[in-house]
Write an enzyme that holds these catalytic residues in place. Structure first.
Site, PDB file in Angstrom:
ATOM      1  N   LYS A   1      54.111 -56.306  -9.834  1.00 55.57           N
ATOM      2  CA  LYS A   1      53.205 -55.568  -9.253  1.00 55.57           C
ATOM      3  C   LYS A   1      51.959 -55.819  -9.399  1.00 55.57           C
ATOM      4  O   LYS A   1      51.014 -55.748  -8.445  1.00 55.57           O
ATOM      5  CB  LYS A   1      53.580 -54.424 -10.649  1.00 55.57           C
ATOM      6  CG  LYS A   1      52.740 -52.887  -9.782  1.00 55.57           C
ATOM      7  CD  LYS A   1      52.617 -52.166 -11.115  1.00 55.57           C
ATOM      8  CE  LYS A   1      54.094 -51.658 -11.661  1.00 55.57           C
ATOM      9  NZ  LYS A   1      54.540 -50.887 -12.299  1.00 55.57           N
TER      10      LYS A   1
ATOM     11  N   LYS B   1      54.274 -55.666 -20.958  1.00 60.49           N
ATOM     12  CA  LYS B   1      54.566 -54.036 -21.335  1.00 60.49           C
ATOM     13  C   LYS B   1      54.884 -55.016 -22.967  1.00 60.49           C
ATOM     14  O   LYS B   1      55.141 -55.145 -24.003  1.00 60.49           O
ATOM     15  CB  LYS B   1      56.005 -53.731 -20.979  1.00 60.49           C
ATOM     16  CG  LYS B   1      56.132 -52.909 -21.000  1.00 60.49           C
ATOM     17  CD  LYS B   1      55.015 -51.879 -19.541  1.00 60.49           C
ATOM     18  CE  LYS B   1      55.564 -50.111 -19.026  1.00 60.49           C
ATOM     19  NZ  LYS B   1      55.151 -49.693 -17.508  1.00 60.49           N
TER      20      LYS B   1
ATOM     21  N   ASP C   1      51.745 -45.755 -20.746  1.00 61.77           N
ATOM     22  CA  ASP C   1      53.599 -45.306 -19.534  1.00 61.77           C
ATOM     23  C   ASP C   1      54.181 -44.003 -20.030  1.00 61.77           C
ATOM     24  O   ASP C   1      53.287 -43.357 -21.028  1.00 61.77           O
ATOM     25  CB  ASP C   1      54.524 -46.164 -20.257  1.00 61.77           C
ATOM     26  CG  ASP C   1      55.770 -47.206 -18.319  1.00 61.77           C
ATOM     27  OD1 ASP C   1      55.210 -47.146 -17.431  1.00 61.77           O
ATOM     28  OD2 ASP C   1      56.489 -46.297 -19.031  1.00 61.77           O
TER      29      ASP C   1
ATOM     30  N   ASN D   1      52.660 -37.941 -16.658  1.00 60.92           N
ATOM     31  CA  ASN D   1      51.806 -37.934 -14.976  1.00 60.92           C
ATOM     32  C   ASN D   1      52.115 -38.136 -13.392  1.00 60.92           C
ATOM     33  O   ASN D   1      51.143 -38.359 -13.160  1.00 60.92           O
ATOM     34  CB  ASN D   1      51.113 -39.115 -16.055  1.00 60.92           C
ATOM     35  CG  ASN D   1      49.770 -39.850 -15.490  1.00 60.92           C
ATOM     36  OD1 ASN D   1      49.651 -41.089 -14.858  1.00 60.92           O
ATOM     37  ND2 ASN D   1      48.416 -39.501 -15.190  1.00 60.92           N
TER      38      ASN D   1
HETATM   39  P1  NDP Z   1      55.654 -38.881 -18.148  1.00 63.20           P
HETATM   40  O1  NDP Z   1      55.803 -39.260 -19.872  1.00 63.20           O
HETATM   41  O2  NDP Z   1      54.036 -38.861 -18.363  1.00 63.20           O
HETATM   42  O3  NDP Z   1      56.443 -38.393 -17.740  1.00 63.20           O
HETATM   43  C1  NDP Z   1      58.090 -38.913 -17.977  1.00 63.20           C
HETATM   44  C2  NDP Z   1      58.240 -37.918 -16.714  1.00 63.20           C
HETATM   45  O4  NDP Z   1      60.074 -38.536 -16.702  1.00 63.20           O
HETATM   46  C3  NDP Z   1      59.228 -36.347 -17.325  1.00 63.20           C
HETATM   47  O5  NDP Z   1      59.351 -34.952 -16.385  1.00 63.20           O
HETATM   48  C4  NDP Z   1      60.038 -36.553 -18.296  1.00 63.20           C
HETATM   49  O6  NDP Z   1      61.251 -35.546 -19.252  1.00 63.20           O
HETATM   50  C5  NDP Z   1      60.833 -37.987 -17.440  1.00 63.20           C
HETATM   51  N1  NDP Z   1      62.031 -38.713 -17.722  1.00 63.20           N
HETATM   52  C6  NDP Z   1      60.744 -39.509 -19.033  1.00 63.20           C
HETATM   53  N2  NDP Z   1      62.098 -40.071 -19.115  1.00 63.20           N
HETATM   54  C7  NDP Z   1      63.630 -39.780 -18.865  1.00 63.20           C
HETATM   55  C8  NDP Z   1      65.209 -39.824 -18.537  1.00 63.20           C
HETATM   56  N3  NDP Z   1      64.694 -40.917 -19.492  1.00 63.20           N
HETATM   57  N4  NDP Z   1      65.926 -38.715 -18.180  1.00 63.20           N
HETATM   58  C9  NDP Z   1      64.890 -37.613 -17.441  1.00 63.20           C
HETATM   59  N5  NDP Z   1      63.874 -37.441 -17.416  1.00 63.20           N
HETATM   60  C10 NDP Z   1      63.271 -38.544 -17.743  1.00 63.20           C
HETATM   61  O7  NDP Z   1      55.521 -40.634 -17.939  1.00 63.20           O
HETATM   62  P2  NDP Z   1      54.455 -41.274 -16.541  1.00 63.20           P
HETATM   63  O8  NDP Z   1      54.579 -40.203 -15.144  1.00 63.20           O
HETATM   64  O9  NDP Z   1      53.606 -41.562 -16.976  1.00 63.20           O
HETATM   65  O10 NDP Z   1      56.389 -42.001 -16.060  1.00 63.20           O
HETATM   66  C11 NDP Z   1      56.712 -41.892 -15.259  1.00 63.20           C
HETATM   67  C12 NDP Z   1      57.331 -43.349 -14.758  1.00 63.20           C
HETATM   68  O11 NDP Z   1      56.756 -44.192 -13.854  1.00 63.20           O
HETATM   69  C13 NDP Z   1      57.585 -44.206 -15.722  1.00 63.20           C
HETATM   70  O12 NDP Z   1      59.360 -45.208 -14.763  1.00 63.20           O
HETATM   71  C14 NDP Z   1      57.120 -45.075 -15.653  1.00 63.20           C
HETATM   72  O13 NDP Z   1      57.281 -46.669 -15.834  1.00 63.20           O
HETATM   73  C15 NDP Z   1      56.056 -45.482 -14.236  1.00 63.20           C
HETATM   74  N6  NDP Z   1      54.520 -45.918 -13.927  1.00 63.20           N
HETATM   75  C16 NDP Z   1      54.026 -44.902 -14.464  1.00 63.20           C
HETATM   76  C17 NDP Z   1      52.571 -45.301 -14.455  1.00 63.20           C
HETATM   77  C18 NDP Z   1      51.250 -45.086 -14.991  1.00 63.20           C
HETATM   78  O14 NDP Z   1      50.611 -44.975 -15.196  1.00 63.20           O
HETATM   79  N7  NDP Z   1      50.908 -43.805 -15.970  1.00 63.20           N
HETATM   80  C19 NDP Z   1      52.432 -46.082 -13.336  1.00 63.20           C
HETATM   81  C20 NDP Z   1      52.897 -47.401 -12.799  1.00 63.20           C
HETATM   82  C21 NDP Z   1      54.696 -46.835 -13.110  1.00 63.20           C
HETATM   83  P3  NDP Z   1      60.843 -35.811 -20.178  1.00 63.20           P
HETATM   84  O15 NDP Z   1      59.264 -34.715 -20.722  1.00 63.20           O
HETATM   85  O16 NDP Z   1      61.542 -34.782 -20.567  1.00 63.20           O
HETATM   86  O17 NDP Z   1      60.856 -36.746 -21.328  1.00 63.20           O
HETATM   87  O1  2IT Z   2      54.104 -49.100 -15.156  1.00 61.40           O
HETATM   88  C1  2IT Z   2      53.160 -49.554 -15.157  1.00 61.40           C
HETATM   89  O2  2IT Z   2      52.696 -49.718 -14.274  1.00 61.40           O
HETATM   90  C2  2IT Z   2      51.980 -48.820 -16.022  1.00 61.40           C
HETATM   91  N1  2IT Z   2      52.735 -48.028 -16.663  1.00 61.40           N
HETATM   92  C3  2IT Z   2      50.195 -48.469 -15.449  1.00 61.40           C
HETATM   93  C4  2IT Z   2      49.606 -49.769 -16.524  1.00 61.40           C
HETATM   94  C5  2IT Z   2      48.081 -49.875 -16.726  1.00 61.40           C
HETATM   95  O3  2IT Z   2      47.615 -50.907 -17.467  1.00 61.40           O
HETATM   96  O4  2IT Z   2      47.802 -49.052 -16.246  1.00 61.40           O
END
Ligand code: NDP
Ligand code: 2IT
Length: 444
Positions: free
Chosen positions: A114, A126, A166, A240
């Site tokens: 990525k 990570k 994350d 997020n």
């Molecule tokens: P958040 O913690 O902000 O939100 C996660 C969301 O997914 C919540 O709604 C949560 O529900 C739900 N969730 C998490 N785990 C589970 C599970 N095991 N089963 C069902 N629902 C689940 O995280 P992000 O939005 O930051 O991350 C979401 C995804 O995006 C992840 O895969 C992360 O690795 C990926 N990601 C994030 C980035 C970032 O910049 N933040 C960048 C690139 C990828 P609940 O609150 O009920 O747990």
């Molecule tokens: O999965 C991802 O790319 C992230 N959670 C963001 C990592 C970062 O360094 O901003």
């Protein structure tokens, strides 16, 4: 036996129990066959795949902290510094009860490719913990973050390893982690990204992953002759990534109709009310039942189920392995045109293959969710220069990066005779840059 098969067998034997890690490795190495087979002797002599699949360093540590009742709690802490061929280790921290070494290794491995695709100088890493921030007081979260950083700070730095958020790690956690790093090291530096705007954070970082997902999706559709405007979008998650994917989808004139959390999901045929969703998830840290209670037209269902809602575009934005073959069948049967991953590895390999076979455009997370880490790299640049760019500047750069990523993976897929297979395109394009850098740097 081919070099790829030999390495896969060795890894299966040694790490078979790390299911998510092996899933990610198998997907990547399978798509790299066309590249490796061309120069098998050289890659094998250099043991390039073994070096790619074994982290440069894994730090495992104990995280003791005291809860509000005075009870000592102990969690597991991890930081996997996977590959620094093209830049300092870069990648998020995940706080979730499911976290184990295999999950952190899968995420770190994906991050290598990525980060390479962003075109920016960042290596792959990570980290995280099995700590669950849900239901904890602010003081407990602070105590945990301070203890976590008391070990982690020895291993990170603005030019060595730069963690970010994350799942379970947002602005609050990054603030506490940054404060403790500064206190221990005595250095004020951009050692974390996703910081508050008052202390070195970048405008548009909060929005970046979700916005970037939509910029890439829009471009992928456009290059296939489809306009995103007016399309119905099904989103999973409500964190997020999901929130800002919904925001950008609305801005582009599409209609997001679902979101979910770990307890249940919302179907709102009128389109998701973004202000209400933000209030519930960003301010109150509450459950989605409150959404349905405040919005009479919306339905709340327990468990999982968003993929059964007919849509044009599906955006899995919650977590790994949340879209299974039966979900892919429903999506395809209901006329879904495109699936773009906001989460990391949300679609199982079988579901991915099914969607591709059915002609659904499919973009893997390492390309479509790269906007978050790309904007983190822009935050690092601003920190080094000791200046802040405007929201518009960062957002424009993000959009350009996402459009470039799509064209790079598209071209790589065509070059290897796999047109339209963006999974292969992303793996190949991400790999080649890292592999060439590793070759140039010798046996390290
Ligand atoms: P958040 O913690 O902000 O939100 C996660 C969301 O997914 C919540 O709604 C949560 O529900 C739900 N969730 C998490 N785990 C589970 C599970 N095991 N089963 C069902 N629902 C689940 O995280 P992000 O939005 O930051 O991350 C979401 C995804 O995006 C992840 O895969 C992360 O690795 C990926 N990601 C994030 C980035 C970032 O910049 N933040 C960048 C690139 C990828 P609940 O609150 O009920 O747990
Ligand atoms: O999965 C991802 O790319 C992230 N959670 C963001 C990592 C970062 O360094 O901003």
């Amino acid at each position: 036996m081919s070099y790829v098969d030999r390495v896969l067998n060795q890894l299966r034997e040694r790490h078979g129990e790390q299911k998510e890690f092996m899933q990610a490795v198998e997907e990547v190495l399978e798509s790299l066959r066309v590249v490796i087979d061309e120069n098998e002797e050289e890659y094998s002599r250099l043991a390039l795949l073994e070096r790619l699949c074994i982290p440069e360093r894994s730090v495992l540590f104990r995280v003791p902290w005291i809860d509000d009742k005075g009870q000592v709690q102990v969690n597991y802490g991890y930081r996997v510094q996977f590959n620094s061929a093209i830049g300092p280790y870069k990648g998020g921290l995940r706080f979730h009860p499911s976290v184990n070494l295999g999950i952190i290794k899968f995420l770190g491995f994906e991050q290598i490719f990525k980060n390479s695709l962003t075109g920016l100088p960042i290596g792959g890493g990570k980290g995280g913990s099995n700590f669950d921030p849900k239901g904890k007081s602010d003081r407990e979260v602070m105590a945990f973050c301070q203890s976590f950083m008391t070990e982690l700070w020895k291993h990170i730095g603005a030019d060595t390893d730069v963690p970010a958020g994350d799942i379970g790690v947002g602005a609050r956690e990054i603030g506490y982690l940054f404060g403790q790093y500064k206190r221990l090291s005595g250095v004020y530096e951009g050692v974390l990204t996703g910081k508050g705007l008052e202390f070195g954070g970048s405008l548009a970082r909060k929005e970046a992953t979700g916005y970037g997902l939509l910029y890439l999706t829009e471009e992928m559709l456009k290059c296939n002759g489809i306009d995103i405007e007016g399309k119905t979008v099904v989103v999973s998650g409500s964190g997020n990534v999901a929130i800002y994917a919904i925001e950008k989808a609305l801005q582009l004139g599409a209609k997001p109709v679902t979101c979910s959390d770990s307890a249940g999901w919302i179907y709102d045929p009128e389109g998701i009310d973004l202000d209400l969703l933000k209030e519930i998830k960003e301010e109150k840290r509450a459950r989605l039942t409150e959404y349905a209670a405040a919005r009479p037209g919306a339905q709340y269902h327990e468990g999982r189920g968003v993929w059964q809602i007919p849509c044009d575009i599906a955006l899995p934005c919650a977590t790994q392995n949340e879209l299974f073959p039966e979900d892919a069948e429903m999506l395809a049967a209901n006329g879904c045109i495109a699936v773009a991953e906001g989460a990391n590895m949300p679609t199982t390999r079988e579901a991915t293959k099914y969607l591709q076979e059915k002609g659904v455009l499919f973009c893997p997370g390492k390309a479509s969710n790269a906007g978050g880490v790309a904007t983190s790299a822009l935050e690092m640049s601003q920190n080094s220069e000791r200046i802040s760019w405007s929201f518009e500047d960062v957002d424009n750069k993000l959009r350009e990066i996402m459009i470039n990523i799509f064209h790079n993976i598209d071209e790589a897929s065509k070059k290897y005779g796999l047109e339209g297979d963006y999974v292969a395109g992303a793996n190949i394009a991400g790999f080649l840059k890292v592999a060439n850098a590793m070759k140039s740097q010798g046996v390290v």
